[in-house]
Design an enzyme around this catalytic site. Structure first.
Site, PDB file in Angstrom:
ATOM      1  N   GLY A  12       0.838  -1.210   0.000  1.00 48.36           N
ATOM      2  CA  GLY A  12       0.000   0.000   0.000  1.00 48.36           C
ATOM      3  C   GLY A  12       0.860   1.241   0.000  1.00 48.36           C
ATOM      4  N   ARG A  73       1.202  -5.426  -5.267  1.00 46.71           N
ATOM      5  CA  ARG A  73       1.285  -6.600  -4.401  1.00 46.71           C
ATOM      6  C   ARG A  73       1.395  -7.778  -5.383  1.00 46.71           C
ATOM      7  NH1 ARG A  73      -3.494  -3.804  -1.470  1.00 46.71           N
ATOM      8  NH2 ARG A  73      -2.475  -2.756   0.253  1.00 46.71           N
ATOM      9  N   ASP A 104       5.240  -4.987   6.264  1.00 50.22           N
ATOM     10  CA  ASP A 104       5.901  -6.227   6.670  1.00 50.22           C
ATOM     11  C   ASP A 104       5.781  -7.351   5.631  1.00 50.22           C
ATOM     12  OD1 ASP A 104       3.257  -6.264   7.342  1.00 50.22           O
ATOM     13  OD2 ASP A 104       3.523  -7.180   9.310  1.00 50.22           O
ATOM     14  N   THR A 127       3.425   2.641   6.037  1.00 48.64           N
ATOM     15  CA  THR A 127       2.002   2.289   5.908  1.00 48.64           C
ATOM     16  C   THR A 127       1.206   3.221   6.793  1.00 48.64           C
ATOM     17  OG1 THR A 127       0.270   0.701   6.486  1.00 48.64           O
ATOM     18  CG2 THR A 127       2.371   0.390   7.592  1.00 48.64           C
ATOM     19  N   ASP A 129      -1.327   2.509   8.286  1.00 46.25           N
ATOM     20  CA  ASP A 129      -1.939   1.750   9.392  1.00 46.25           C
ATOM     21  C   ASP A 129      -1.109   1.825  10.681  1.00 46.25           C
ATOM     22  OD1 ASP A 129      -3.682   1.095   7.404  1.00 46.25           O
ATOM     23  OD2 ASP A 129      -2.915  -0.932   7.104  1.00 46.25           O
ATOM     24  N   ASP A 131       1.069  -0.228  11.818  1.00 44.54           N
ATOM     25  CA  ASP A 131       0.926  -1.510  12.518  1.00 44.54           C
ATOM     26  C   ASP A 131       2.141  -2.428  12.334  1.00 44.54           C
ATOM     27  OD1 ASP A 131       0.619  -2.037   9.842  1.00 44.54           O
ATOM     28  OD2 ASP A 131      -1.171  -3.277  10.052  1.00 44.54           O
ATOM     29  N   ARG A 173      -6.928  -1.017   8.422  1.00 45.48           N
ATOM     30  CA  ARG A 173      -7.079  -2.476   8.294  1.00 45.48           C
ATOM     31  C   ARG A 173      -7.483  -3.073   9.634  1.00 45.48           C
ATOM     32  NH1 ARG A 173      -5.309  -5.309   3.689  1.00 45.48           N
ATOM     33  NH2 ARG A 173      -3.907  -3.635   3.117  1.00 45.48           N
TER      34      ARG A 173
HETATM   35  O1  F6P Z   1      -2.729  -0.907   4.403  1.00 45.03           O
HETATM   36  C1  F6P Z   1      -3.114   0.353   3.998  1.00 45.03           C
HETATM   37  C2  F6P Z   1      -4.590   0.379   3.680  1.00 45.03           C
HETATM   38  O2  F6P Z   1      -4.939   1.672   3.214  1.00 45.03           O
HETATM   39  C3  F6P Z   1      -5.507  -0.044   4.823  1.00 45.03           C
HETATM   40  O3  F6P Z   1      -5.714   0.977   5.772  1.00 45.03           O
HETATM   41  C4  F6P Z   1      -6.753  -0.415   4.079  1.00 45.03           C
HETATM   42  O4  F6P Z   1      -7.513  -1.367   4.792  1.00 45.03           O
HETATM   43  C5  F6P Z   1      -6.195  -1.039   2.824  1.00 45.03           C
HETATM   44  O5  F6P Z   1      -4.878  -0.534   2.652  1.00 45.03           O
HETATM   45  C6  F6P Z   1      -6.982  -0.744   1.584  1.00 45.03           C
HETATM   46  O6  F6P Z   1      -6.413  -1.499   0.562  1.00 45.03           O
HETATM   47  P1  F6P Z   1      -6.734  -1.250  -0.965  1.00 45.03           P
HETATM   48  O7  F6P Z   1      -6.052   0.030  -1.355  1.00 45.03           O
HETATM   49  O8  F6P Z   1      -6.161  -2.439  -1.630  1.00 45.03           O
HETATM   50  O9  F6P Z   1      -8.224  -1.124  -1.070  1.00 45.03           O
END
Ligand code: F6P
Length: 321
Positions: A12, A73, A104, A127, A129, A131, A173
């Protein structure tokens, strides 16, 4: 020929990735490396999307949100044959070291790559998050928090004007860090996160007492990991009797020009990553803990659990009761 070092972003995207790439490339060059960048994250390693990180390429990116290198990813990277292809792409350019800016999952992928082909790497945590275990800070968090703060402040204006309740769902997340810090910073009445048990009955009693004292609107911040946004909105509407609206902030939280804090953290992590590789560390992750910058081997980071700041938890507890 000077030794090659490649930098890429993975997973992300988050604000602060661009200053990290720029600083790592420029500092690596000063340290005698030939810096490269890889577009499209792990996918680009496999598909040979490399460019020399010269001055022209590194210009004009510092203030931009997201990652100008793009990210991905990649499922293919789980396959040894694709990893071998990535290794050959490094070999033909004399690239001996890697810096990955990401989360991670990306660090684990690099660890596997190191086990396969012995290419040392350093990881920069990024990130929104927040986390990643063992570090108090990941790039992008401050920018995301400021984006949330600005949105919630705006929502407060209309909530107050119209005597309404607003439930605001924020990202993270499975982690409630963004929700908790923004609830504190924005003065929300309610905060629901995966880390703290909540009690709607006592929240209801608290709100009714507040209404008697003249409160005319409510702000509730909900972490996406609780999946409580819709339910809480209906509950406030039906049980508390205040007209309620749900705002899901979504990906607006991931964008925007990096704040000063994110730029500076990016620089410190980037210099730390190049220095760690220069010292001969093979699998280090940059961390920021209790006000100090350091490195930790990946297994210590990825084998531990992320711990939320106990003071933040303590301050948020009254908001879910
Ligand atoms: O990990 C970063 C994040 O923005 C999270 O907060 C969220 O749940 C997720 O990615 C969203 O993922 P995507 O951009 O694949 O919808």
């Amino acid at each position: 020929m000077s030794k090659g070092l490649a930098i890429f972003t993975s997973g992300g995207d988050s604000a602060g990735m661009n200053p990290a790439v720029k600083c790592a490339a420029e500092y690596a060059a000063r340290m005698g490396y030939k810096p490269w960048v890889v577009y499209d994250g792990l996918r680009g390693l496999i598909d040979d999307k490399f460019a020399e990180a010269d001055k022209a390429l590194m210009s004009g990116i510092l203030h931009r949100g997201g990652t100008f290198l793009r990210s991905s990813r990649s499922k293919r990277f789980f396959d040894i044959e694709f990893r071998r292809q990535a290794f050959e792409n490094l070999q033909k350019r004399g690239i001996e070291k890697l810096i990955v800016v990401g989360g991670d999952g990306s660090f684990r992928a690099m660890n596997q790559f190191y086990a396969d082909f012995g290419i040392p790497f350093a990881g920069i945590p990024a990130t929104i998050d927040n986390d990643i275990p063992e570090t108090d800070y990941c790039l992008g968090v401050d920018t995301a928090l400021n984006m949330i703060r600005q949105s919630v402040d705006s929502i407060r204006d209309t909530a107050d004007s119209f005597s309404r309740a607003f439930v605001i769902e924020v990202m993270g997340r499975h982690c409630g860090y963004l929700a908790m810090v923004s609830a504190l910073a924005c003065g929300a009445e309610i905060c629901l996160t995966p880390e703290l048990p909540y009690n709607l009955d006592s929240i209801g009693e608290r709100l009714r007492a507040d209404f008697k004292r003249g409160r005319n609107y409510i702000l509730a911040i909900v972490a996406e990991g609780t999946k409580m946004g819709d339910y809480l909105t209906r509950w406030i509407n039906d049980t508390i009797g205040m007209e309620a609206r749900l705002t899901v902030l979504g990906h607006v939280q991931r964008g925007g020009s990096p704040t000063v804090r994110d730029r500076l953290m990016a620089y410190k992590f980037a210099v730390g990553a190049v220095d760690a590789l220069e010292r001969g560390e093979k699998d280090s992750i940059m961390i920021y803990r209790d006000g100090t910058y350091a490195t930790k081997p990946i297994h210590e980071v990825c084998d531990s659990r992320y711990q939320l700041d106990p003071t933040v938890l303590r301050l948020c507890r009254p908001l879910c009761q």
